[in-house]
Scaffold this motif. Structure first.
Motif, PDB file in Angstrom:
ATOM      1  N   TYR A  15       1.020  -1.207   0.089  1.00 28.97           N
ATOM      2  CA  TYR A  15      -0.080  -0.007  -0.046  1.00 28.97           C
ATOM      3  C   TYR A  15       0.823   1.225   0.144  1.00 28.97           C
ATOM      4  CZ  TYR A  15      -3.829   3.073   1.747  1.00 28.97           C
ATOM      5  OH  TYR A  15      -4.667   4.458   1.543  1.00 28.97           O
ATOM      6  N   ALA A  16       1.290   1.437   1.182  1.00 28.62           N
ATOM      7  CA  ALA A  16       3.330   2.532   0.901  1.00 28.62           C
ATOM      8  C   ALA A  16       3.394   3.097  -0.782  1.00 28.62           C
ATOM      9  CB  ALA A  16       3.721   2.018   1.664  1.00 28.62           C
ATOM     10  N   TYR A  17       3.853   1.236  -1.158  1.00 30.52           N
ATOM     11  CA  TYR A  17       4.612   1.673  -2.363  1.00 30.52           C
ATOM     12  C   TYR A  17       3.750   1.377  -3.403  1.00 30.52           C
ATOM     13  CZ  TYR A  17       7.582   0.000  -6.522  1.00 30.52           C
ATOM     14  OH  TYR A  17       8.240  -0.196  -7.494  1.00 30.52           O
TER      15      TYR A  17
ATOM     16  N   LEU B 192       7.664   4.323  -1.798  1.00 32.01           N
ATOM     17  CA  LEU B 192       8.291   3.854  -0.769  1.00 32.01           C
ATOM     18  C   LEU B 192       7.709   2.658   0.125  1.00 32.01           C
ATOM     19  CD1 LEU B 192       9.163   7.423   1.006  1.00 32.01           C
ATOM     20  CD2 LEU B 192      10.767   5.993  -0.183  1.00 32.01           C
ATOM     21  N   HIS B 193       9.222   2.002   0.302  1.00 31.88           N
ATOM     22  CA  HIS B 193       8.746   1.005   1.313  1.00 31.88           C
ATOM     23  C   HIS B 193       8.152   1.285   2.374  1.00 31.88           C
ATOM     24  CE1 HIS B 193       9.005  -2.680  -1.903  1.00 31.88           C
ATOM     25  NE2 HIS B 193       9.980  -1.832  -2.395  1.00 31.88           N
ATOM     26  N   LEU B 194       8.394   0.555   3.413  1.00 29.92           N
ATOM     27  CA  LEU B 194       7.826   0.677   4.485  1.00 29.92           C
ATOM     28  C   LEU B 194       9.318   1.045   5.333  1.00 29.92           C
ATOM     29  CD1 LEU B 194       5.914  -1.960   6.024  1.00 29.92           C
ATOM     30  CD2 LEU B 194       5.096   0.346   5.843  1.00 29.92           C
ATOM     31  N   SER B 195       9.226   2.173   5.991  1.00 31.26           N
ATOM     32  CA  SER B 195      10.653   2.759   6.593  1.00 31.26           C
ATOM     33  C   SER B 195      10.726   4.455   7.606  1.00 31.26           C
ATOM     34  CB  SER B 195      11.771   4.270   5.548  1.00 31.26           C
ATOM     35  OG  SER B 195      10.032   4.861   5.069  1.00 31.26           O
ATOM     36  N   PRO B 196      10.542   5.235   8.842  1.00 30.43           N
ATOM     37  CA  PRO B 196      10.461   5.847   9.930  1.00 30.43           C
ATOM     38  C   PRO B 196       8.945   6.528   9.208  1.00 30.43           C
ATOM     39  CG  PRO B 196      12.732   5.514   9.953  1.00 30.43           C
ATOM     40  CD  PRO B 196      12.276   4.159   8.813  1.00 30.43           C
TER      41      PRO B 196
ATOM     42  N   VAL C 255      15.304  17.328   4.917  1.00 31.24           N
ATOM     43  CA  VAL C 255      15.347  16.290   3.767  1.00 31.24           C
ATOM     44  C   VAL C 255      15.142  14.775   4.078  1.00 31.24           C
ATOM     45  CG1 VAL C 255      18.077  15.719   3.105  1.00 31.24           C
ATOM     46  CG2 VAL C 255      17.805  17.915   3.992  1.00 31.24           C
ATOM     47  N   VAL C 256      14.675  14.226   3.164  1.00 26.24           N
ATOM     48  CA  VAL C 256      14.895  12.934   3.154  1.00 26.24           C
ATOM     49  C   VAL C 256      15.146  12.045   2.498  1.00 26.24           C
ATOM     50  CG1 VAL C 256      12.676  11.388   2.138  1.00 26.24           C
ATOM     51  CG2 VAL C 256      12.392  13.696   3.963  1.00 26.24           C
ATOM     52  N   ASP C 257      16.634  11.009   2.694  1.00 31.29           N
ATOM     53  CA  ASP C 257      17.086  10.055   1.815  1.00 31.29           C
ATOM     54  C   ASP C 257      16.185   9.316   1.314  1.00 31.29           C
ATOM     55  OD1 ASP C 257      16.539   7.953   4.155  1.00 31.29           O
ATOM     56  OD2 ASP C 257      18.392   8.201   4.338  1.00 31.29           O
ATOM     57  N   LYS C 258      16.560   7.931   0.837  1.00 32.85           N
ATOM     58  CA  LYS C 258      16.714   7.720  -0.515  1.00 32.85           C
ATOM     59  C   LYS C 258      14.849   6.618   0.916  1.00 32.85           C
ATOM     60  CE  LYS C 258      20.639   4.751  -1.263  1.00 32.85           C
ATOM     61  NZ  LYS C 258      21.249   4.492  -2.770  1.00 32.85           N
ATOM     62  N   TYR C 259      15.528   5.829   1.808  1.00 32.40           N
ATOM     63  CA  TYR C 259      15.257   5.105   2.405  1.00 32.40           C
ATOM     64  C   TYR C 259      14.366   5.715   3.587  1.00 32.40           C
ATOM     65  CZ  TYR C 259      20.124   3.047   1.209  1.00 32.40           C
ATOM     66  OH  TYR C 259      21.030   2.071   0.747  1.00 32.40           O
ATOM     67  N   GLY C 260      13.423   6.669   3.448  1.00 30.93           N
ATOM     68  CA  GLY C 260      12.506   7.492   3.655  1.00 30.93           C
ATOM     69  C   GLY C 260      13.219   7.531   5.446  1.00 30.93           C
ATOM     70  N   ASN C 261      14.509   7.957   5.520  1.00 31.67           N
ATOM     71  CA  ASN C 261      14.612   9.126   7.000  1.00 31.67           C
ATOM     72  C   ASN C 261      14.522   9.879   6.953  1.00 31.67           C
ATOM     73  OD1 ASN C 261      15.568   6.061   8.122  1.00 31.67           O
ATOM     74  ND2 ASN C 261      17.358   5.871   6.872  1.00 31.67           N
ATOM     75  N   TYR C 262      14.309  10.686   7.672  1.00 25.72           N
ATOM     76  CA  TYR C 262      14.678  11.948   7.319  1.00 25.72           C
ATOM     77  C   TYR C 262      15.484  12.956   8.246  1.00 25.72           C
ATOM     78  CZ  TYR C 262      10.540  12.526  10.561  1.00 25.72           C
ATOM     79  OH  TYR C 262       8.950  11.969  11.358  1.00 25.72           O
ATOM     80  N   ASN C 263      16.065  14.403   8.202  1.00 24.25           N
ATOM     81  CA  ASN C 263      16.080  15.228   8.867  1.00 24.25           C
ATOM     82  C   ASN C 263      15.691  16.901   9.086  1.00 24.25           C
ATOM     83  OD1 ASN C 263      18.046  13.653  10.851  1.00 24.25           O
ATOM     84  ND2 ASN C 263      18.763  12.805   9.215  1.00 24.25           N
ATOM     85  N   VAL C 264      15.624  17.460   9.938  1.00 25.99           N
ATOM     86  CA  VAL C 264      14.982  18.704  10.123  1.00 25.99           C
ATOM     87  C   VAL C 264      15.965  19.850  10.351  1.00 25.99           C
ATOM     88  CG1 VAL C 264      12.900  20.481  10.060  1.00 25.99           C
ATOM     89  CG2 VAL C 264      12.249  17.943  10.194  1.00 25.99           C
ATOM     90  N   TYR C 265      16.283  20.473   9.602  1.00 37.93           N
ATOM     91  CA  TYR C 265      17.638  21.621   9.481  1.00 37.93           C
ATOM     92  C   TYR C 265      16.614  22.551   9.632  1.00 37.93           C
ATOM     93  CZ  TYR C 265      20.145  17.960   8.242  1.00 37.93           C
ATOM     94  OH  TYR C 265      20.703  16.440   7.694  1.00 37.93           O
ATOM     95  N   ASP C 266      16.977  24.405  11.136  1.00 41.61           N
ATOM     96  CA  ASP C 266      16.808  25.606  10.709  1.00 41.61           C
ATOM     97  C   ASP C 266      17.824  26.010   9.737  1.00 41.61           C
ATOM     98  OD1 ASP C 266      19.308  26.100  11.051  1.00 41.61           O
ATOM     99  OD2 ASP C 266      18.933  26.235  13.685  1.00 41.61           O
ATOM    100  N   ASN C 267      17.087  27.707   9.873  1.00 40.75           N
ATOM    101  CA  ASN C 267      17.599  28.086   8.711  1.00 40.75           C
ATOM    102  C   ASN C 267      19.558  28.217   8.763  1.00 40.75           C
ATOM    103  OD1 ASN C 267      15.437  29.427   7.619  1.00 40.75           O
ATOM    104  ND2 ASN C 267      14.865  30.575   8.963  1.00 40.75           N
ATOM    105  N   ASN C 268      20.104  27.885  10.000  1.00 40.79           N
ATOM    106  CA  ASN C 268      20.786  27.824  10.042  1.00 40.79           C
ATOM    107  C   ASN C 268      21.872  26.609   9.057  1.00 40.79           C
ATOM    108  OD1 ASN C 268      22.021  30.679   9.902  1.00 40.79           O
ATOM    109  ND2 ASN C 268      21.120  30.410  12.438  1.00 40.79           N
ATOM    110  N   TYR C 269      21.202  25.717   9.187  1.00 39.00           N
ATOM    111  CA  TYR C 269      20.976  24.272   8.740  1.00 39.00           C
ATOM    112  C   TYR C 269      21.610  23.611   9.945  1.00 39.00           C
ATOM    113  CZ  TYR C 269      21.337  20.530   5.333  1.00 39.00           C
ATOM    114  OH  TYR C 269      21.117  19.230   4.697  1.00 39.00           O
ATOM    115  N   GLN C 270      21.054  23.545  10.698  1.00 36.45           N
ATOM    116  CA  GLN C 270      21.142  22.914  12.182  1.00 36.45           C
ATOM    117  C   GLN C 270      20.353  22.362  12.527  1.00 36.45           C
ATOM    118  OE1 GLN C 270      24.749  23.290  13.955  1.00 36.45           O
ATOM    119  NE2 GLN C 270      24.836  25.006  11.528  1.00 36.45           N
TER     120      GLN C 270
END
Length: 626
Positions: free
Chosen positions: A106-108, A113-117, A579-594
């Motif tokens: 269903y996700a695909y 994407l396959h199941l990921s965080p 930023v979301v990578d190809k495995y579905g993991n993600y990170n959120v950065y502020d305006n200074n990229y922290q």
């Protein structure tokens, strides 16, 4: 004691035999569910591709289910003494496995994407999205799966003796083994030969990691790694899907305005270089025209940055476009309108994407200078452009693309003198205590100033020829350059998605448009729909050929724009970057990229992004004549 031992042995033997047959029927069930991946993915056009699909479908799900049996059910057969309890345990494991597989299909089908965080967050979030609004209904079938597994378990247990006497277990295992091994051998060959009908299927199934064996083949003289790398660079990544571009055939209101068009692409120029100190000519030109001050590239790398600018599509589509050698809609339309092309580059269009896709249907300009064997440079490209411009006839519309690369190289001493010191080109490099970062930055500024002088000559030439009032001039960049301003040991480009690497200038001279500083979020993806609508008068909605919107769209209230590359999806917003990578993991950065503590993207926004990144994929390619 002996009787007890024999009973234990018999129980374990029966349970192992039951487990084999129970796994077999679950392999069949998994294969049936796996057809959902096949129907959603591109159907291979060749017999070898179709053979690989069949073998990998049988072999992969056979290996996947049998692997679960070996890791979980087989050891449990020795630990759980009661056959009823053991069979119940097997039923629960199978139910969980098939339910997870159902969710994955269903996700695909929903977000590719396959199941990921990320997918789990989308499923479990409280946001009202199309994905989590319907996925709960899938659990209605969980009791059904459990009952079917119970029935299968009971039937296999009762028919165990009859099934065992048929002696078909060995041949069945042999078939699955041959399919599994055969699919990997075909993929090894396909990867070595960059055979796209096979390699494009790499990620169709969950936990799919086909073998490549390039090191083994190189060791035994079966593969030349350098020749392979060259072919790969020429052809692009081969595991891309078929793309439909445009989505539907374009229609036009009329032949357009007939104005000339010039696109100047300054490689690696970040937006904060456009100042009176570093680039006075460009800064003055920006003050007198349309200056989009919060503009972002579609990528942080060379090829995909150029791709986004000229196609108006996110970087994720670049491999598909390149593999199918589809040229940009913008250039196709200009050619159909009879525009005379003049294409010039300070690196002789070194990037493979130029010759393999962007200008695949266009004859690239050869040098008009007196020395055709000279080393390519911006100075020579400018000289050739000036010679070409002088030959253009009044009344004949033309399109010129000029790529300037000195900022990307920022080498001093050969073509220009340093203005900002100390720099790499000055004697201060040998002095003690000089900050190396300062040397690099000043050399970069010197290169930008050198480019600015060229831009000044270009503006003057257009005005002297009397064509500036009838020429649209677009000045943009494919990405920026960082000097570790984020403090993460990131330099140059391609290392992160901070504003230093993806925030780029976009300055447009459009006759009869008043000067304006545009502060809303804009993207290089917006250049194509702007030109298609306001220069070429296309009647078809931009969503059919681009992910951008017209820069003249007064109703543009976007809260996010797209960037990224082959591996990452990047969502740029006013106050954060996700930023979301190809495995579905993600990170959120502020305006200074922290990295933001416990930063979490708005999942409804990510759903919109995912939908945008699959809109142009289609089971069958769309043939376009525009």
């Amino acid at each position: 004691m002996v009787a007890s031992g024999n009973t234990y042995k018999e129980k374990v033997s029966q349970l192992i035999s039951w487990g084999h047959w129970f796994s077999f029927f679950n392999i069949i069930a998994a294969m049936l569910l796996g057809t959902r991946y096949i129907t959603h993915s591109d159907w291979p056009a060749t017999l070898i591709g179709q053979l690989y699909l069949l073998l990998s479908w049988v072999g992969h799900f056979g290996f996947l289910v049998f692997g679960i049996y070996i890791l979980i059910i087989f050891p449990a057969s020795f630990l759980i003494p009661s056959q009823r309890l053991m069979r119940l345990f097997g039923v629960l494991v199978a139910t969980v496995g098939l339910t997870a597989l159902l969710l994955d299909t269903y996700a695909y089908q929903s977000v590719d994407l396959h199941l990921s965080p990320l997918v789990w967050d989308l499923l479990l979030s409280g946001d009202k999205t199309e994905l989590n609004a319907r996925w709960q209904y899938l659990f209605v079938v969980v009791p059904v799966i459990f009952l079917l597994e119970l029935m299968c378990s009971e039937w296999v247990w009762r028919k165990l003796r009859k099934l065992t006497r048929k002696h078909v277990g060995g041949p069945i295992a042999f078939v699955f083994g041959v399919c599994f091994l055969g699919s990997h051998l075909i993929y090894i060959w396909a990867d070595a030969n960059l055979y796209r009908p096979v390699t494009m299927q790499r990620s169709n199934f969950p936990f799919s990691y086909p073998m490549t064996a390039k090191t083994f083949m190189e060791k035994h003289g079966l593969l030349d790694r350098q020749e392979y790398a060259k072919r790969r660079a020429e052809q692009g990544v081969q595991n891309s899907e078929l793309v439909r571009y445009p989505i539907q055939k374009l229609s036009f209101n009329d032949q357009g305005t007939g104005q000339n068009l010039m696109i100047i692409m300054v490689d690696s120029l970040r937006s904060d270089m456009v100042t009176q100190t570093v680039m006075p000519n460009l800064s003055t030109f920006a003050d007198q025209n349309l200056d989009f001050t919060d503009n972002y590239s579609s990528s942080n790398s060379d090829s995909t940055g150029v791709f986004g600018l000229l196609y108006g599509l996110p970087s994720g589509y670049a491999n598909s476009i390149r593999a199918e050698k589809k040229s940009p809609i913008l250039l196709n339309t200009l050619q159909n309108r009879g525009y005379h092309f003049g294409l010039f580059s300070g690196e002789n269009f070194e990037l493979p994407i130029y010759r393999e896709a962007i200008f695949a249907n266009t004859k690239l300009a050869t040098t008009d200078s007196e020395h055709p064997d000279q080393v390519p440079s911006d100075a020579h490209a400018l000289k050739d452009w000036q010679h070409w411009l002088a030959q253009q006839k009044i009344g004949q519309p033309w399109f010129s693309f000029l790529e300037l690369t000195s900022v990307q190289q920022f080498k001093e001493g050969e073509h220009y003198k340093p203005r900002f010191t100390p720099s790499l080109g000055s004697n201060a490099i040998n002095e003690k205590g000089v900050d190396s970062t300062l040397l690099l930055k000043n050399s970069y500024r010197n290169a930008a100033f050198h480019i600015d002088e060229m831009l000044g000559r270009i503006f003057a030439d257009l005005e002297a020829k009397g064509v500036l009032d009838n020429t649209i001039v677009v000045i943009a960049s494919n990405h920026g350059t960082e000097f570790n301003e984020t403090g993460n040991n990131t330099w140059g480009s391609g290392s992160n998605y901070s504003k230093y690497q993806i925030k780029v200038p976009l300055i447009i001279h459009w006759p009869d448009h008043a000067a304006q500083d545009v502060t809303r979020l804009t993207s290089n993806l917006d250049v194509v729909p702007t030109l298609m609508e306001s220069l070429l008068n296309v009647a078809t909605a931009p969503s059919n050929y681009s992910s951008g919107v017209s820069l003249f769209n007064q109703n543009d209230n976007r809260r996010w724009i797209l960037s990224g590359n082959d591996d990452d999806i990047v969502v740029v917003q006013k106050k954060q970057t996700t930023v979301v990578d190809k495995y579905g993991n993600y990170n959120v950065y502020d305006n200074n990229y922290q990295l933001k503590d416990e930063g979490k993207p708005k999942l409804s926004t990510l759903m919109q992004v995912m939908n945008e990144l699959k809109r142009f994929y289609a089971p069958k390619p769309y043939e376009n004549n525009n």
